[in-house]
Every structure is written in structure tokens, then in C-alpha cells.
Design a protein around this motif. Structure first.
Motif, PDB file in Angstrom:
ATOM      1  N   TYR A   5       0.878  -1.179   0.000  1.00 49.36           N
ATOM      2  CA  TYR A   5       0.000   0.000   0.000  1.00 49.36           C
ATOM      3  C   TYR A   5       0.905   1.215   0.000  1.00 49.36           C
ATOM      4  O   TYR A   5       1.206   1.782   1.034  1.00 49.36           O
ATOM      5  N   HIS A   6       1.407   1.526  -1.218  1.00 50.26           N
ATOM      6  CA  HIS A   6       2.357   2.642  -1.271  1.00 50.26           C
ATOM      7  C   HIS A   6       1.687   3.892  -1.812  1.00 50.26           C
ATOM      8  O   HIS A   6       0.485   3.914  -2.044  1.00 50.26           O
ATOM      9  N   LYS A   7       2.513   4.950  -2.030  1.00 45.26           N
ATOM     10  CA  LYS A   7       1.989   6.284  -2.337  1.00 45.26           C
ATOM     11  C   LYS A   7       1.004   6.297  -3.489  1.00 45.26           C
ATOM     12  O   LYS A   7      -0.014   6.974  -3.427  1.00 45.26           O
ATOM     13  N   ALA A   8       1.329   5.582  -4.588  1.00 49.27           N
ATOM     14  CA  ALA A   8       0.492   5.650  -5.793  1.00 49.27           C
ATOM     15  C   ALA A   8      -0.901   5.071  -5.553  1.00 49.27           C
ATOM     16  O   ALA A   8      -1.836   5.403  -6.281  1.00 49.27           O
ATOM     17  N   GLU A   9      -1.045   4.219  -4.561  1.00 46.83           N
ATOM     18  CA  GLU A   9      -2.350   3.624  -4.283  1.00 46.83           C
ATOM     19  C   GLU A   9      -3.209   4.501  -3.378  1.00 46.83           C
ATOM     20  O   GLU A   9      -4.341   4.171  -3.085  1.00 46.83           O
ATOM     21  N   LYS A  10      -2.629   5.596  -2.858  1.00 45.13           N
ATOM     22  CA  LYS A  10      -3.401   6.467  -1.965  1.00 45.13           C
ATOM     23  C   LYS A  10      -4.202   7.464  -2.774  1.00 45.13           C
ATOM     24  O   LYS A  10      -3.757   7.931  -3.826  1.00 45.13           O
ATOM     25  N   LEU A  11      -5.335   7.806  -2.243  1.00 45.76           N
ATOM     26  CA  LEU A  11      -6.206   8.800  -2.872  1.00 45.76           C
ATOM     27  C   LEU A  11      -5.770  10.165  -2.383  1.00 45.76           C
ATOM     28  O   LEU A  11      -5.857  10.460  -1.197  1.00 45.76           O
ATOM     29  N   LYS A  12      -5.274  11.018  -3.307  1.00 45.50           N
ATOM     30  CA  LYS A  12      -4.701  12.278  -2.870  1.00 45.50           C
ATOM     31  C   LYS A  12      -5.323  13.502  -3.514  1.00 45.50           C
ATOM     32  O   LYS A  12      -5.234  14.584  -2.962  1.00 45.50           O
ATOM     33  N   SER A  13      -5.930  13.339  -4.709  1.00 49.33           N
ATOM     34  CA  SER A  13      -6.429  14.516  -5.422  1.00 49.33           C
ATOM     35  C   SER A  13      -7.608  15.139  -4.705  1.00 49.33           C
ATOM     36  O   SER A  13      -8.589  14.477  -4.376  1.00 49.33           O
ATOM     37  N   ASP A  63      -4.936   8.465  19.000  1.00 49.47           N
ATOM     38  CA  ASP A  63      -6.026   7.540  18.715  1.00 49.47           C
ATOM     39  C   ASP A  63      -6.380   7.550  17.232  1.00 49.47           C
ATOM     40  O   ASP A  63      -6.597   6.507  16.630  1.00 49.47           O
ATOM     41  N   ARG A  64      -6.454   8.749  16.652  1.00 48.94           N
ATOM     42  CA  ARG A  64      -6.793   8.847  15.235  1.00 48.94           C
ATOM     43  C   ARG A  64      -5.751   8.144  14.385  1.00 48.94           C
ATOM     44  O   ARG A  64      -6.081   7.358  13.493  1.00 48.94           O
ATOM     45  N   ASN A  65      -4.488   8.394  14.651  1.00 49.34           N
ATOM     46  CA  ASN A  65      -3.421   7.775  13.879  1.00 49.34           C
ATOM     47  C   ASN A  65      -3.474   6.257  13.990  1.00 49.34           C
ATOM     48  O   ASN A  65      -3.301   5.548  13.012  1.00 49.34           O
ATOM     49  N   HIS A  66      -3.746   5.769  15.193  1.00 45.29           N
ATOM     50  CA  HIS A  66      -3.751   4.335  15.416  1.00 45.29           C
ATOM     51  C   HIS A  66      -4.866   3.670  14.610  1.00 45.29           C
ATOM     52  O   HIS A  66      -4.635   2.657  13.940  1.00 45.29           O
ATOM     53  N   ILE A  67      -6.044   4.252  14.625  1.00 45.51           N
ATOM     54  CA  ILE A  67      -7.167   3.660  13.885  1.00 45.51           C
ATOM     55  C   ILE A  67      -6.896   3.699  12.389  1.00 45.51           C
ATOM     56  O   ILE A  67      -7.181   2.741  11.662  1.00 45.51           O
ATOM     57  N   LYS A  68      -6.333   4.807  11.925  1.00 45.09           N
ATOM     58  CA  LYS A  68      -6.018   4.907  10.496  1.00 45.09           C
ATOM     59  C   LYS A  68      -4.993   3.854  10.083  1.00 45.09           C
ATOM     60  O   LYS A  68      -5.077   3.268   9.006  1.00 45.09           O
ATOM     61  N   ARG A  69      -4.050   3.588  10.959  1.00 48.37           N
ATOM     62  CA  ARG A  69      -3.052   2.560  10.658  1.00 48.37           C
ATOM     63  C   ARG A  69      -3.712   1.186  10.574  1.00 48.37           C
ATOM     64  O   ARG A  69      -3.391   0.387   9.681  1.00 48.37           O
ATOM     65  N   LEU A  70      -4.633   0.919  11.484  1.00 43.53           N
ATOM     66  CA  LEU A  70      -5.324  -0.369  11.467  1.00 43.53           C
ATOM     67  C   LEU A  70      -6.162  -0.517  10.200  1.00 43.53           C
ATOM     68  O   LEU A  70      -6.203  -1.592   9.588  1.00 43.53           O
ATOM     69  N   LEU A  71      -6.820   0.565   9.794  1.00 45.06           N
ATOM     70  CA  LEU A  71      -7.648   0.519   8.588  1.00 45.06           C
ATOM     71  C   LEU A  71      -6.792   0.258   7.355  1.00 45.06           C
ATOM     72  O   LEU A  71      -7.150  -0.534   6.493  1.00 45.06           O
ATOM     73  N   ARG A  72      -5.656   0.935   7.298  1.00 44.37           N
ATOM     74  CA  ARG A  72      -4.756   0.722   6.153  1.00 44.37           C
ATOM     75  C   ARG A  72      -4.233  -0.707   6.123  1.00 44.37           C
ATOM     76  O   ARG A  72      -4.125  -1.325   5.066  1.00 44.37           O
TER      77      ARG A  72
END
Length: 125
Positions: A5-13, A63-72
Motif C-alpha cells: 500500500y504505497h503512495k500511488a495507491e493512496k487517494l490524494k487529489s 487515537d486517530r493515527n492508530h485507527i487509520k493505521r489499522l484501517l490501512r
RNA sequence: CAAGUAAAUCGCCUUAUCGCUCAGUUUUCUGGGAGGAAAGUCCGAACACCGUAGUGCAAACAUAGUGGUUAAUAGCCACCGGCCGAGAGGUUAGGAAAAGUGCAACAGAAAGAAUGUACAGGUCAUGCUGUAGUGAAAUCAGGUAAACUCUAUGUGGUGCAAUGCCAUGUAUACCAUCGUUUGAGGGCGGCACGUUCAAUGUUGGAGGGUAGGCAGCUAAAGUUUAUUGGUAACAAUAGAUUCAGAUAAAUGAUAAGGCACUUUCAUAAGAUUUCUUAUGAUAUGUGACAGAAUUCGGCUUAUAGAUUUGCUUGAAAC
RNA sequence: GGCGUCUUGGCCGAGUGGCUAGGCAGUGGUCUGCAAAACCAUCUACAGCGGUUCGAAUCCGCUAGACGCCU
């Protein structure tokens, strides 16, 4: 079949995200919710994905960072369930709308449920 | 040994698998990758821009014992004074009330203006003196300046979403209004002087575009060791060392083992029912506060548990 | 990331350092055949913790929460 799950797969626009929220459809498996839209990318990637956790529900950045990491992490391990069953390119965003923290195993199971629901929806259309 | 007090330190570890981010190498490898507070944004700077912010007046804000320290501060250190504590120690916005103005509920005769109650003393006579009573304060050059104020000192503003460049787009356009070289109006965020712009004018209306990339962006008042000077904060010299750089935003997930704490149980020892200590077992138990965002120096606040040192008080023994 | 504003009962909302107004709502009563309206009574507050002061909602710090601005 790599679980990356690298940069190109992230939604950024920013434009695409705005379009996603104004025109996209959604499926949910509480406390997860997924907003998706059919689109087209320049590069050869089936899906671009973002994750989001509300600041109102989780005050602390930890807490927010942790949940986002789990989701990713959950997306990374289960993304081939989606890739193997779609023909077109999609952009989607996974939102966490619950108020309590869950463990990785719970989020992992819920993600599988969410993705199967998503596949059912798009095959219906 | 018990209770307390001050200061300092650490703040989970190891292995395997799957990943993330940056740099290098170049095509799959190597190396780096959160904190003591990264937090609050309360002070002080660096840095950048605003037409270099000049002079006078006014205003606003900040600071306030003395001396030192620092790039700088409202921070820090030492000392003096006040307050709290039995003590170690803690705490302290700590200039001026003899420049002026204001304020003081209730109670009380009376609250800054002068009067006056009861008793006693004193006098030719009189608050002339004392005591009582009210109150936080009652005649004393009274109290209050975290009331206005005065004194001394200092302060231009905005903040990396600053700012520069590239790409895209483009509007010195349109409509209405006002005004003028006899100086309107504007800039120098209050006024005056001074200075400067002034048909590419002012004010209003209606409307369009961008919101991507690169630089700023991490080698610095850096970190660390030793010596010397200084009561100390700190400074000097010499050596070693390179240590995050994302931008819908990296530093994580899973598994196993260990460590610390807690719960329950057993055994042993001490003593009085019960408690303390040690050892072993046990559990899907717990492992705090918290996540860099231009960068530093402080302050403040949050923090499970563990360790070390100095000092005080009490008890016992020698 | 940076800069700023606010917090008074269940709700709205005044308050020059001296017992915190008022309205709406709630509860109990009067009135009524019963209700409404009206009248009377009552309940519930200065976001939290310190400091200054004889005395703080008010002045000064710190903390918490709510909201706004930037391009």
C-alpha cells in the motif's frame, strides 16, 4: 500478488475527493463506512483508497493515527478480494464512524464484510 | 525502620513474518526513521515579507527588591525582605499612598469629614487622656495601586497557510457613482509635521480564475565526553559525533518469548485476632501520558510503574 | 500549523468588587363543574483550580470546553 500500500495507491487529489463525497455511493458495516465512485486513472492501478477518522469522535491525535493505521493494514491484507472481482477502476474512501477503539482482528473481519458488500453492490448495477 | 522533603534518571525489551516513509545504490538490496513532554501556544529569539517603519504629541500593552547569567525574555541562579511549616523546606506581580482622583457592603455615634456614647482619670472649663463597644481598617503623614494614576524601562506590524519561482489561467475589462492640477482622495493601520502616489483615480455593484509542483526544509545559539573558572545559573578550551523530514500527512500489524506491576492460592519465618516479609504457582489481567509539521531557548500542563542521591523529624540499638 | 473570541439554573439573558435581576419551562397551590389564562409560592446557576483583596461572577494566572478566521 503482493500486499503493498504505497503512495500511488493512496487517494490524494482534492478534486477527486470532493467529487467522491458529492456524487459517490456508499455501503456500510458499522462502525465502518465506505464511499466509492467509478473513475479513470492515468496509471495502471485498480483502486485508489483513503482512510478517515473524525476529529469530533477521537480528540487525541494518537487515537486517530492508530485507527487509520489499522484501517490501512486491513485494506492492505484484503485488497486482492476486490482486485480479483472488478473490471473497472474505482476511487473510494473508508470512514470510521464508531466511537470506541477496536482491536485489529475486529477491524479485519469487518473490512472483509465491507468489501464483500461493496462487490455485491457494484455487480448489481 | 517509619513518616516527610528536595533533586536527578529511566519510562517496556528480544526474535520472526508482512508492510510504510526518506536517502543512497541502481532493480533489489543497504542505511536512517517520534517525545520528555513531540501537547498548550504562555514568553523570548532566528528567519521572511509589509513602499526602511523619520520627528513630536497622545494612546495602548508589558515589566517592577538587589546583583548576576544569556542571542534574548516576564526564564534561570545567588542574596535580602514578607507569608506558611515543628523541621528539612515551600512560596512570593516585592517601586510610589508626603502629586492628585476614587472606593470601603453589613455593623458602628463616626469610614477620611468631623463629631461623639458609657465608665474612669484629669482640668477653672473643653476628646484633654485611657478603657469598653462595631469592623478587615477608628486618627495613624490610616488602608487599598492584580482601582484610576505617578515614576523608571521597553515595544512598528504580520507570521512558513510568511515568502520566492515554475506551470495553468488572466481583467489595466464591464455597469453605476463621486471628484479633480485653485491638489479631491490615498500610503506611512490615532493626530500633526514631513514625505510620497495621484486618470493605470475613489466608492459601490455584478462576476471569473487558481487552490498543482519546486524551493523555504533541516549541520544547528546541535548532541556528547573531559578539563578549567564560578557558591550557582553559566562560560571557556580540547576531543568525538551527524541523529526524522511526511503533506488525505511515514515510524505500524501479527505471532512467540521475556520483564515489571496487580489478583488469587500454597509453603516458611516473625508477631496477638490479623498483618508483614520471602519463595513458588496462577490469570483471555494491566503496561501510563501521549504522535514531529520552519527551527531553536524557556515556561506551563498530562504522566502507570521503577531506580538513585542529599536532607529533616520520630523511634530503637551500639 | 498559525491567529483570535466566548463560557451565569433545563433554555434565553442582565449584572460599576459588597445577599446573582428578569422571562420561558418544571413542581405545588388559589380560581373553575373540568381545563386554559391569571395570581401566589417554590426548585435549579457564575465552566474548573489557584492568586490579589476584609470581601471576586467581576481583577490576574493556569486548565477544560465551545466557536470563528487564514489559501
Amino acid at each position: 500478488m503482493n500486499h503493498t500500500y504505497h503512495k500511488a495507491e493512496k487517494l490524494k487529489s482534492k478534486k477527486l475527493i470532493e467529487a467522491l463525497f458529492s456524487e459517490g455511493k456508499s455501503v456500510s458495516a458499522y462502525p465502518l463506512r465506505m464511499v466509492y465512485i467509478k473513475t479513470h486513472f492515468e496509471d495502471d492501478i485498480p483502486c485508489k483508497v483513503g482512510v478517515s477518522v473524525s476529529k469530533k469522535r477521537f480528540k487525541k491525535a494518537v487515537d486517530r493515527n492508530h485507527i487509520k493505521r489499522l484501517l490501512r493494514e486491513a485494506y492492505r491484507l484484503n485488497k486482492w478480494d476486490i482486485f480479483n472481482n472488478i473490471d473497472e477502476q474505482y476511487a473510494f474512501m473508508i470512514l470510521y464512524i464508531g466511537k470506541d477503539k477496536l482491536t485489529f482482528h475486529e477491524i479485519n473481519d469487518l473490512s472483509k464484510k465491507l468489501f464483500s458488500k461493496f462487490l455485491k453492490h457494484i455487480h448489481k448495477d
